[in-house]
Each structure stands twice: as C-alpha cells, then as structure tokens.
Design an enzyme around this catalytic site. Sequence first.
Site, mmCIF file in Angstrom:
data_model
loop_
_atom_site.group_PDB
_atom_site.id
_atom_site.type_symbol
_atom_site.label_atom_id
_atom_site.label_comp_id
_atom_site.label_asym_id
_atom_site.label_seq_id
_atom_site.Cartn_x
_atom_site.Cartn_y
_atom_site.Cartn_z
ATOM 1 N N ALA A 63 -4.037 2.969 -3.959
ATOM 2 C CA ALA A 63 -4.607 1.687 -3.554
ATOM 3 C C ALA A 63 -3.480 0.673 -3.434
ATOM 4 O O ALA A 63 -2.392 0.863 -3.982
ATOM 5 C CB ALA A 63 -5.648 1.240 -4.566
ATOM 6 N N GLY A 108 -5.024 6.475 -5.887
ATOM 7 C CA GLY A 108 -6.113 6.624 -4.925
ATOM 8 C C GLY A 108 -5.813 7.664 -3.855
ATOM 9 O O GLY A 108 -6.733 8.243 -3.277
ATOM 10 N N GLU A 131 -1.796 5.407 -12.475
ATOM 11 C CA GLU A 131 -2.432 4.116 -12.769
ATOM 12 C C GLU A 131 -2.089 3.593 -14.158
ATOM 13 O O GLU A 131 -1.982 2.385 -14.381
ATOM 14 C CB GLU A 131 -3.963 4.236 -12.639
ATOM 15 C CG GLU A 131 -4.463 4.391 -11.209
ATOM 16 C CD GLU A 131 -4.533 5.826 -10.724
ATOM 17 O OE1 GLU A 131 -3.903 6.720 -11.329
ATOM 18 O OE2 GLU A 131 -5.227 6.049 -9.727
HETATM 19 N N1 DAK Z 1 0.616 -0.431 -2.983
HETATM 20 C C1 DAK Z 1 1.307 -1.336 -2.270
HETATM 21 N N2 DAK Z 1 2.556 -1.135 -1.817
HETATM 22 C C2 DAK Z 1 3.137 0.039 -2.087
HETATM 23 C C3 DAK Z 1 2.463 1.047 -2.820
HETATM 24 C C4 DAK Z 1 1.135 0.779 -3.279
HETATM 25 N N3 DAK Z 1 0.388 1.686 -3.942
HETATM 26 N N4 DAK Z 1 3.286 2.102 -2.923
HETATM 27 C C5 DAK Z 1 4.425 1.762 -2.272
HETATM 28 N N5 DAK Z 1 4.333 0.524 -1.769
HETATM 29 C C6 DAK Z 1 5.324 -0.203 -0.987
HETATM 30 C C7 DAK Z 1 6.512 -0.649 -1.835
HETATM 31 O O1 DAK Z 1 6.218 -1.852 -2.494
HETATM 32 C C8 DAK Z 1 7.559 -0.816 -0.785
HETATM 33 O O2 DAK Z 1 7.319 -2.016 -0.090
HETATM 34 P P1 DAK Z 1 8.530 -2.913 0.488
HETATM 35 O O3 DAK Z 1 9.317 -3.296 -0.731
HETATM 36 O O4 DAK Z 1 9.302 -1.989 1.385
HETATM 37 O O5 DAK Z 1 7.850 -4.033 1.165
HETATM 38 C C9 DAK Z 1 7.260 0.341 0.178
HETATM 39 O O6 DAK Z 1 5.899 0.677 -0.017
HETATM 40 C C10 DAK Z 1 8.103 1.576 -0.089
HETATM 41 O O7 DAK Z 1 7.991 1.904 -1.478
HETATM 42 P P2 DAK Z 1 9.241 2.197 -2.395
HETATM 43 O O8 DAK Z 1 10.395 1.340 -1.991
HETATM 44 O O9 DAK Z 1 8.791 2.066 -3.805
HETATM 45 O O10 DAK Z 1 9.568 3.684 -1.982
HETATM 46 P P3 DAK Z 1 10.108 4.860 -2.889
HETATM 47 O O11 DAK Z 1 10.302 5.997 -1.944
HETATM 48 O O12 DAK Z 1 11.260 4.417 -3.742
HETATM 49 O O13 DAK Z 1 8.932 5.210 -3.909
HETATM 50 C C11 DAK Z 1 6.633 5.698 -4.519
HETATM 51 C C12 DAK Z 1 7.703 5.713 -3.407
HETATM 52 C C13 DAK Z 1 5.332 6.112 -3.826
HETATM 53 C C14 DAK Z 1 6.993 6.761 -5.588
HETATM 54 C C15 DAK Z 1 6.565 4.321 -5.175
HETATM 55 O O14 DAK Z 1 6.427 3.358 -4.125
HETATM 56 C C16 DAK Z 1 5.412 4.171 -6.085
HETATM 57 O O15 DAK Z 1 5.463 4.583 -7.245
HETATM 58 N N6 DAK Z 1 4.320 3.534 -5.587
HETATM 59 C C17 DAK Z 1 3.176 3.188 -6.406
HETATM 60 C C18 DAK Z 1 2.331 4.409 -6.717
HETATM 61 C C19 DAK Z 1 1.154 4.043 -7.567
HETATM 62 O O16 DAK Z 1 1.286 3.488 -8.664
HETATM 63 N N7 DAK Z 1 -0.032 4.326 -7.089
HETATM 64 C C20 DAK Z 1 -1.274 4.052 -7.780
HETATM 65 C C21 DAK Z 1 -1.776 2.706 -7.327
HETATM 66 S S1 DAK Z 1 -3.250 2.241 -8.206
HETATM 67 C C22 DAK Z 1 -10.757 1.904 -6.817
HETATM 68 C C23 DAK Z 1 -10.257 2.666 -5.797
HETATM 69 C C24 DAK Z 1 -8.964 3.104 -5.842
HETATM 70 C C25 DAK Z 1 -8.166 2.771 -6.905
HETATM 71 C C26 DAK Z 1 -8.673 2.016 -7.911
HETATM 72 C C27 DAK Z 1 -9.970 1.567 -7.864
HETATM 73 N N8 DAK Z 1 -12.110 1.446 -6.807
HETATM 74 C C28 DAK Z 1 -13.074 2.353 -6.140
HETATM 75 C C29 DAK Z 1 -12.594 0.629 -7.768
HETATM 76 C C30 DAK Z 1 -6.813 3.244 -6.909
HETATM 77 C C31 DAK Z 1 -5.840 2.661 -7.625
HETATM 78 C C32 DAK Z 1 -4.472 3.064 -7.361
HETATM 79 O O17 DAK Z 1 -4.212 3.924 -6.535
#
Ligand code: DAK
Length: 259
Positions: A63, A108, A131
């Site tokens: 997300a 997500g 998360e």
């Molecule tokens: N959201 C927003 N931006 C993101 C992102 C995300 N999940 N993942 C990556 N980006 C953005 C980064 O901020 C960066 O943006 P800029 O700085 O270039 O503007 C760009 O994408 C490239 O990312 P990185 O520079 O970090 O690239 P790397 O290759 O170094 O790393 C990575 C890639 C995927 C390992 C890293 O970006 C990362 O750890 N991302 C976050 C992963 C994460 O924590 N995902 C879980 C998110 S929470 C719900 C429905 C769904 C959900 C909850 C509730 N309801 C039904 C209620 C879901 C929640 C989640 O998924």
Amino acid sequence: MGEFVRVEVADQIATIRLDRPKMNALNAHVQGEIAEAAGQVSADPAVAAVILYGGERVFAAGADIKEMADLGYADMAERSARLQASFSAVAQIPKPVVAAVTGYALGGGLELALCADFRVLGESAKVGQPEILLGIIPGAGGTQRLPRLIGPSKAKDLIFSGRHVTAAEALSMGLADAVVPDAEVYSAARAMVARYAGGPAMALRAAKQAVDTGLEVDLGTGLEIERLQFAALFATEDQKAGMRSFIDSGPGKATFTGR
Ligand code: DAK
C-alpha cells in the site's frame, strides 16, 4: 481501462496489469481499480483464467505508505472495509487466477498475490509482510490468508519479523508454486493457466468455490457445500458432454461450452 490498472484479454486469458511507477504502490485509487478489474474479468464469459501481473521489474511494494502516513483512526476505519473488499473481489474471481511475481511483492503486494490460486515467482523475487516495521500489521488479508496457506507459525515468523523471503524459501514454504528465471515469469504463469481456456467453466467455478468456502467452515458444512455444488453440475451441458465423450472416445477428449 483504469489509470493504473489495465485488463488485457488474449486467448481467453485476462491479464490484470498493475502499472504505477516506480513500485506499483497500491494507493486507494489503485485498489479501487483492482476491484473494478476483478469485477470485469469475473463477469466476462470470454475470460477463462486470469493473471495478476505487475510488470517485469516489480509486482507491488505494498500500500502507498505516503498516502497512509497521516491518516487517523477514523479515516482508516472509514476506508478499510472498502479497501479490504477490493482484494476480496480478486479472491472471489470464479476462475483460476495466478499471480506472476517479479521483484518485490511486499505488504499489500503479497496480500494481493495471496488472493490468487497460484503464485509463480521469478528467481530474484522477494516477498514479505514488512508492515510490522511501520508499526502496523497486515490489513488486506495477510494475517488470515497467509496462515491458511503456509500455516500459523511460518506466517507469524513473516508477520512478526517483517523479513523479506527469497523465491527459493517461498517455494519451500508453499508460498510459491513455481520459481522460474525472472524473464520467464509471465510466460510461465500463462502456461500454468492456459490449460483452462476452453475448459468446463462451471465445474472450475464450483471447484474453486467448494475449496475456498469449505476452508472457512467445519468439515460437515464443507462436505455439504461440495455435495450441493456437485449435484448442481448435473444441470450443465459440460457434464453431459464430458461424460458422453468419455463413453464414446475415452478420457480427456471432451469439448466444453462452459455452459
Ligand atoms: N509506498 C509508497 N512509496 C513507496 C513504497 C510504498 N509501499 N515502496 C517504495 N516506494 C517509493 C520510495 O519511497 C521511492 O520513492 P522516491 O524516493 O523515488 O520518490 C521509490 O518508491 C523507490 O523505492 P526505494 O528507493 O526504497 O527503492 P529500493 O529498491 O531501495 O527498495 C523496497 C525497494 C520495495 C525494498 C523499499 O522501497 C521498501 O521497503 N518499500 C516499502 C515496503 C513496505 O513496507 N511495504 C508495506 C507497506 S504497508 C489495507 C490494505 C492494504 C494494506 C493495509 C491496509 N486495508 C484493506 C485496510 C497494506 C499495507 C502495506 O502494504
């Protein structure tokens, strides 16, 4: 055709393609488009099977954290049911669905892949539920679909730690069904579901519903669901065609209409 989610149909296989650079972050708008795409492929009789695909580089990094960061409890309480429903619409597509995962499927992103019947991973894919590292828990089915698929202790390991899992480990824990070279992910996923084109659509629908609904209930209720689905198939053209073809020509030669 959505802004970030496209549906492409070829040879009875629909591809739901996520396309929101850089990481296919699933903001509320994308989640709405996913629900629309799921409704479209579910309703289209020309679609026999579905591929969820995020492109060659990344499936989805979860997300949109930037969109969620400043929301409060009331905001999330108000939108969470709608968001969860968009993934449930994918899980309820009454046709075989495979997720073709290249690169990251996190949070997500993995939860979306868990809504598919099968997962094909590229060998450098990384999946996980990170998360907890954001101070939250999975909210789109991760605490429910993941333990049902791989068992509670393995799911808790992933959810408690937030660690990334390699494709090889995902395969060993039953989270992936196949691991292939990165460049072959989409074609391998396509090959996996191509066999359902021209298949007995009503029987496939009944089989998916019986397995998925049966897993939610006690054995007796599940067997009753199976019994009703089984009997209902005797109202289909495909049951007649399948059994007549066996009697006349032997197994596996029937031509089905999907009716
Ligand atoms: N959201 C927003 N931006 C993101 C992102 C995300 N999940 N993942 C990556 N980006 C953005 C980064 O901020 C960066 O943006 P800029 O700085 O270039 O503007 C760009 O994408 C490239 O990312 P990185 O520079 O970090 O690239 P790397 O290759 O170094 O790393 C990575 C890639 C995927 C390992 C890293 O970006 C990362 O750890 N991302 C976050 C992963 C994460 O924590 N995902 C879980 C998110 S929470 C719900 C429905 C769904 C959900 C909850 C509730 N309801 C039904 C209620 C879901 C929640 C989640 O998924």
